[in-house]
Design an enzyme around this catalytic site. Structure first.
Site, PDB file in Angstrom:
ATOM      1  N   ILE A 278      -3.241 -30.557  35.003  1.00 12.65           N
ATOM      2  CA  ILE A 278      -2.414 -30.469  33.801  1.00 12.65           C
ATOM      3  C   ILE A 278      -3.279 -30.105  32.599  1.00 12.65           C
ATOM      4  O   ILE A 278      -4.390 -30.613  32.444  1.00 12.65           O
ATOM      5  CB  ILE A 278      -1.693 -31.816  33.570  1.00 12.65           C
ATOM      6  CG1 ILE A 278      -0.736 -32.108  34.738  1.00 12.65           C
ATOM      7  CG2 ILE A 278      -0.935 -31.814  32.253  1.00 12.65           C
ATOM      8  CD1 ILE A 278      -0.058 -33.456  34.661  1.00 12.65           C
ATOM      9  N   SER A 279      -2.759 -29.237  31.743  1.00  7.74           N
ATOM     10  CA  SER A 279      -3.419 -28.803  30.509  1.00  7.74           C
ATOM     11  C   SER A 279      -4.751 -28.123  30.858  1.00  7.74           C
ATOM     12  O   SER A 279      -4.746 -27.151  31.606  1.00  7.74           O
ATOM     13  CB  SER A 279      -3.587 -29.981  29.541  1.00  7.74           C
ATOM     14  OG  SER A 279      -3.980 -29.536  28.263  1.00  7.74           O
TER      15      SER A 279
END
Length: 409
Positions: A231-232
């Site tokens: 994520i990210s």
């Protein structure tokens, strides 16, 4: 998405939206976030900490009171919210890692999350994953206590998230759908960074390898149907790992990142090769002064450089930028990924605009690009504010992809 609060500070607004987003899986309540945000002085990091700390302290006290009264569900829910509020409280303090408020709020966030974890059925188990002479902290989520192998998600966050926050951004969603989920903090992420000073490293395959080794010892993990989710900034870390570590059966980049360094330093003046030379030089006072001015003028830059020095182990903003240049899947790395890959893209991502498409274009494996739009309320970075929608689409893709794989014997 139009800003509802903090009209002059996009970073304060996004971090508020991030807490609103965590409502979907029990990490916040709307009015608690709203009233806290309304008390904060825009742009004032101390005010941000103090007001979130007030809310976190109040909610955690209610959690303890509920637990003492035997109200386990009420206690669990309040501990979850308090954990997220403590995480938010320390978010902008990383420019001075020795600030005691930073350590105290982080430890309280972990403490509250672990108190909540004990109140789930089955309990969410804290784990210590062997890694280069130490361990990485994480959590094992089981669907039930039967011990049967199930399709598995191994999940990590990116530049500034925590293993605890992953509960709200994918872990619980996986358990609801029958997945075993293993979350963890790697080097540069809060657990190893706070406790041992382990900073980020770009060769993330050397992090994922030990995590996969550990997962392989767990009876609840189906090693033939294991997906890796980043994520990210994890949207470049996980693809980098999957390029060299081929055990995962599927990969999700949420959202995709092809070249973090180019994106991070792309607004600096000058031609690419010359900028890189100056960033990596032993000394460049003129460039240092320019970055100092950027930090003074731009709150997003100020936070990014402050946190970057802390998490990358860099002494100056220029050294941070030089470190960022190593985080990419260029030069044939993306092309080495062999497992089916889902690349997610947010239409209004202020951090990684254009990066998911670049990653997708360079993949040669079976691939899917999943775009989320502003009209859906999902256009912000990592689809903050639309977690139920985002998780439905991601896990539907995982269901379809892993269903085609044979289960463990």
């Amino acid at each position: 998405m139009e800003r509802l609060l903090f009209q002059g500070n996009s970073q304060f607004w996004f971090e508020t939206l991030r807490s609103f987003s965590n409502i979907a899986y029990g990490g916040a309540d709307f009015a608690e976030v709203l009233t806290t945000a309304q008390r904060i002085t825009e742009g004032d990091y101390g005010s941000w900490h103090d007001e979130w700390r007030v809310t976190a302290d109040r909610v955690s006290a209610e959690a303890r009171q509920s637990l003492e009264g035997g109200h386990r569900v009420s206690a669990r829910d309040a501990f979850l919210r308090a954990s997220n509020y403590y995480r938010s409280a320390e978010f902008f303090l990383h420019g001075n890692p020795c600030d005691p408020r930073h350590e105290q709020a982080y430890e309280r966030s972990v403490e509250c999350f672990r108190a909540a974890a004990e109140l789930f059925t089955p309990r969410i188990e804290p784990v210590a994953i062997p890694y280069e002479g130490t361990t990485l902290p994480g959590y094992l989520y089981r669907v039930d206590d039967g011990g049967a192998p199930r399709p598995t998600v191994i999940m990590h966050t990116g530049f500034d998230g925590t293993a605890e926050e992953l509960h709200f951004t994918g872990a619980l969603a996986g358990v609801e759908r029958g997945y075993t989920v293993l979350t963890f903090d790697g080097p540069g992420q809060p657990g190893p960074l706070h406790r041992e000073g382990l900073v980020f490293r770009p060769d993330w395959e050397n992090v994922i390898g030990p995590v996969l080794d550990f997962a392989g010892t767990l009876p609840e993990v189906d090693s033939r149907r294991t997906a890796l989710v980043g994520i990210s900034l994890g949207g470049v870390l996980a693809p980098r790992a999957a390029a060299f570590e081929h055990r995962p059966a599927a990969l999700v980049a949420l959202d995709g990142v092809y070249d973090f360094g180019t994106r991070a330093v792309g607004r600096l003046p000058g031609e690419g090769a010359e900028v890189e030379r100056r960033l990596r030089a032993d000394a460049d006072p003129e460039f240092d002064a320019m970055l100092d001015r950027s930090m003074a003028d731009n709150p997003v830059s100020r936070w990014a450089y402050n946190h970057g020095m802390y998490a990358m182990g860099a002494a100056t903003p220029r050294a941070v930028c030089a470190a960022y240049l190593d985080y990419h899947v260029r030069q044939g790395v993306a092309e080495r990924i062999t497992c089916p890959t889902l690349v997610c893209e947010a239409a209004e991502d202020e951090f990684f605009a254009g990066q998911p498409q670049q990653l997708y274009d360079h993949l040669t494996c079976p691939k899917t690009l999943l775009r989320f739009t502003a009209d859906e309320g999902a256009g912000a970075h990592c689809h903050a504010g639309a977690q139920r929608l985002a998780m439905a689409r991601v896990y539907d893709w995982l269901d379809d992809t892993l269903r085609e794989r044979p289960a463990a014997a």
